[in-house]
Design a protein around this motif. Structure first.
Motif, PDB file in Angstrom:
ATOM      1  N   UNK A 148      85.203  93.309 104.807  1.00  0.00           N
ATOM      2  CA  UNK A 148      84.330  93.279 105.983  1.00  0.00           C
ATOM      3  C   UNK A 148      84.308  94.634 106.671  1.00  0.00           C
ATOM      4  N   UNK A 150      83.701  98.948 107.323  1.00  0.00           N
ATOM      5  CA  UNK A 150      82.538  99.788 107.610  1.00  0.00           C
ATOM      6  C   UNK A 150      81.726 100.166 106.367  1.00  0.00           C
TER       7      UNK A 150
ATOM      8  N   UNK B  52      87.201 105.632 113.804  1.00  0.00           N
ATOM      9  CA  UNK B  52      87.327 104.181 113.591  1.00  0.00           C
ATOM     10  C   UNK B  52      88.802 103.769 113.556  1.00  0.00           C
ATOM     11  N   UNK B  65      88.764  94.902 110.435  1.00  0.00           N
ATOM     12  CA  UNK B  65      88.085  95.925 109.624  1.00  0.00           C
ATOM     13  C   UNK B  65      86.607  96.101 109.949  1.00  0.00           C
ATOM     14  N   UNK B  66      86.126  95.404 110.955  1.00  0.00           N
ATOM     15  CA  UNK B  66      84.715  95.485 111.301  1.00  0.00           C
ATOM     16  C   UNK B  66      84.303  96.927 111.665  1.00  0.00           C
ATOM     17  N   UNK B  67      83.063  97.295 111.273  1.00  0.00           N
ATOM     18  CA  UNK B  67      82.513  98.581 111.693  1.00  0.00           C
ATOM     19  C   UNK B  67      82.168  98.487 113.170  1.00  0.00           C
TER      20      UNK B  67
END
Lengths: 310, 307
Positions: A148, A150, B52, B65-67
């Motif tokens: 999930x 980037x 990030x 882990x999301x952008x």
């Protein structure tokens, strides 16, 4: 490499009887005393491994017992080892990264060579990955590549199917690792090309423009030939480090999934430090070394010895 | 050049010239805007992973882990966890890194600075031979290096464990020793010394100065910019090195920070945010050094290539 010692001393000889003090036993001893600590460590950790490593390649050795000469046995074992072959194949596949990285770094170097405001910031920004440890870089990209994460978000935004981590997929894992090499390396080669571009200077390019050359003509006929020595150095460095790829793989995939990122040096590493077969590992290392020399020579030929003919 | 030529005869051509200039300016503006667009895009690709990691390391909970562009929450919990050192002895790793860097940089720079002096400014039999032998060594790929150096380290008894203090000293030297003879450093410093006028040295010799004094009083100060550049490069290299230490050190307590970080990621798989905090802390000193020494950095690398 601009002044070899011989040329240097000859030039100095013209002016005043020779470079440095007279050659006497005492002065020679002093000179060697200055170099002694450096040379001792150089021999122990740089010269000795070349010879002893080559010797080990023809032996069976596990540190505990003395090396036992086995001739070409290790190479026969390697030839029959499918894991070694797939490692070698992956290492050679890794060379794909070289033209991409060279092309992009030349492009980026030309971009940051423009006299734009704030260009220093961009040069610095592009260099940050270079000065970061592979331990950190590898971890960061492992996270970025998560299911999930980037990277998949970007792929989905581009309309690509993105399921699972690219590092867990045997088809994409090697390319995913290559991308990290590319990402980390561009800044390094950019700096080298920037130095090369600045050595060419603007005068020659401007003269060509005044003579009515188009931008493309200037690039092909003035810039590229002027960069040839730098291109030789950079492509040599990146080819050799591609064949010897290890740290990225060690941190990110450990050779997996399903051996898809198993490189030749990863093979060497695991034979030596997991299986304790130092002779076999040294033989694999020797093969990698010979291949790097071979590709180094090809590089030399392709860039015509790096001589600028502009 | 064009401007001068035209302005010498203004009245006849000036309307066309003004037009030309306007068109040129528009074209430049377009090219510059385009250039900035590409520059920003590349900067995003280069820096976003760091950014990030930084913001994620501050998040207490959520989709890890999301952008994202902003952290979903803010807490120092993950850092506290690293500092507490329950899984890896964080402060000990920092201390190890500091010791290894101090030892490594000092010895590497000193030994190269010493060895480069005779090669640049003294005459003695074997000088060219030594110089070219060293160059060959630089080109020669040495894949067995890791293996043979490991064997050497064991045979030298550097990995023996007898008593804590002696073990630490031996293991630090085991980490540092293989990297100290830097061929690139020798090359850079020799290059810097070649630029020092021989008259200065000969005047000192006539005054009866010893070679060591000449080296310390004349060569070192005049080669200082190169020495600083080289020292910064070496600091970064020692700080970032992890492979050798990880392969060789039996004692996790004595690992440098970069190697310890991998240990952290292995044992701390349940809390990746803490590992991210560790990663941020590992990068930080390099960024500080880099911010201060950026100019020297670039010089050092250019020097290494131009030779």
């Amino acid at each position: 490499m601009t002044t070899t010692p011989r040329r240097e001393s000859r030039r100095a000889g013209h002016v005043r009887g020779g470079q440095g003090a007279r050659v006497t036993v005492r002065n020679t001893l002093i000179a060697y005393a200055f170099m002694l600590p450096f040379l001792a460590l150089l021999v122990l950790y740089h010269t000795w491994p070349v010879f002893f490593g080559t010797y080990l390649a023809f032996t069976k050795y596990n540190i505990i017992n003395p090396p036992e000469w086995v001739g070409l046995e290790n190479f026969r074992v390697l030839a029959a080892d499918s894991q070694f072959w797939s490692g070698l194949k992956n290492s050679l596949k890794y060379i794909l990264v070289v033209p991409v990285i060279q092309f992009l770094s030349i492009a980026v170097a030309m971009l940051v060579n423009r006299p734009l405001r704030g260009i220093g910031f961009f040069r610095t920004a592009y260099y940050v990955p270079v000065v970061t440890s592979f331990a950190v870089v590898g971890l960061i990209w492992t996270w970025m590549y998560q299911q999930d994460g980037p990277v998949n978000a970007v792929l989905r935004a581009l309309g690509l199917e993105a399921r699972g981590s690219l590092l867990n997929n045997p088809v994409t894992a090697l390319y995913a690792v290559m991308f990290v090499t590319l990402w980390k390396g561009i800044g390094y080669y950019m700096v080298l090309y920037l130095a090369g571009l600045q050595a060419i200077g603007r005068e020659l390019e401007e003269a060509a423009v005044i003579d009515g050359a188009t931008r493309w003509q200037v690039f092909v006929n003035v810039t590229l030939p002027g960069l040839r020595p730098t291109i030789l150095v950079c492509s040599l460095l990146s080819t050799i480090s591609a064949i010897k790829v290890f740290e990225e793989i060690y941190v990110m995939t450990q050779g997996g999934p399903a051996g898809s990122t198993y490189s030749a040096l990863f093979f060497t590493f695991s034979r030596a430090f997991i299986d304790f077969q130092y002779g076999l590992a040294a033989a694999a290392g020797l093969i990698v070394a010979v291949i790097s020399i071979f590709f180094g020579l090809i590089n030399f030929k392709l860039t015509r010895g790096g001589k600028a003919d502009a | 050049m064009l401007k001068e030529a035209v302005s010498r005869q203004p009245s006849a051509i000036s309307p066309t010239y003004a037009e030309l200039r306007a068109r040129r300016r528009r074209k430049d503006l377009l090219a510059n805007t385009l250039a900035y667009g590409v520059l920003v895009l590349i900067a995003l690709i280069m820096l976003y992973p760091f950014y990030w990691t930084l913001i994620t390391s501050f998040e207490p909970t959520g989709d890890i882990y999301r952008a994202k562009l902003w952290p979903s929450g803010f807490s120092l919990r993950n850092y506290a966890e690293v500092f507490r050192g329950t899984t890896v002895p964080f402060w000990r790793l920092v201390l190890n890194s500091v010791i290894i860097c101090t030892l490594g940089v000092t010895l590497t720079v000193t030994l190269a600075a010493l060895a480069a002096y005779p090669l640049a400014k003294m005459r003695f039999p074997g000088r060219d031979l030594i110089f070219y032998a060293i160059l060959v060594l630089m080109v020669l790929p040495n894949e067995a290096g890791l293996i043979v150096n490991y064997i050497t380290t064991i045979k030298l008894g550097l990995l023996q464990q007898t008593n804590p203090v002696l073990d630490a000293v031996r293991q630090y030297s085991a980490v540092v020793l293989p990297g100290i003879a830097s061929i690139v450093g020798l090359f850079l410093l020799r290059q810097a010394y070649l630029g020092v006028p021989i008259e200065l040295i000969e005047a000192a010799r006539i005054d009866g100065a010893r070679e060591l004094t000449i080296w310390r009083r004349i060569m070192l100060p005049l080669a200082l910019p190169t020495i600083v550049a080289f020292a910064i490069l070496e600091f970064v290299a020692y700080w970032n090195s992890f492979l050798w230490a990880r392969i060789m050190l039996p004692d996790k307590e004595l690992m440098p920070l970069s190697a310890g970080l991998l240990e952290l990621s292995g044992t701390f798989s349940t809390n990746s945010r803490a590992v991210m905090a560790g990663a941020v802390l590992t990068i930080l000193p390099i960024l500080v050094i880099f911010a201060f020494g950026q100019r020297y950095f670039m010089k050092g690398i250019e020097g290494a290539v131009k030779g």
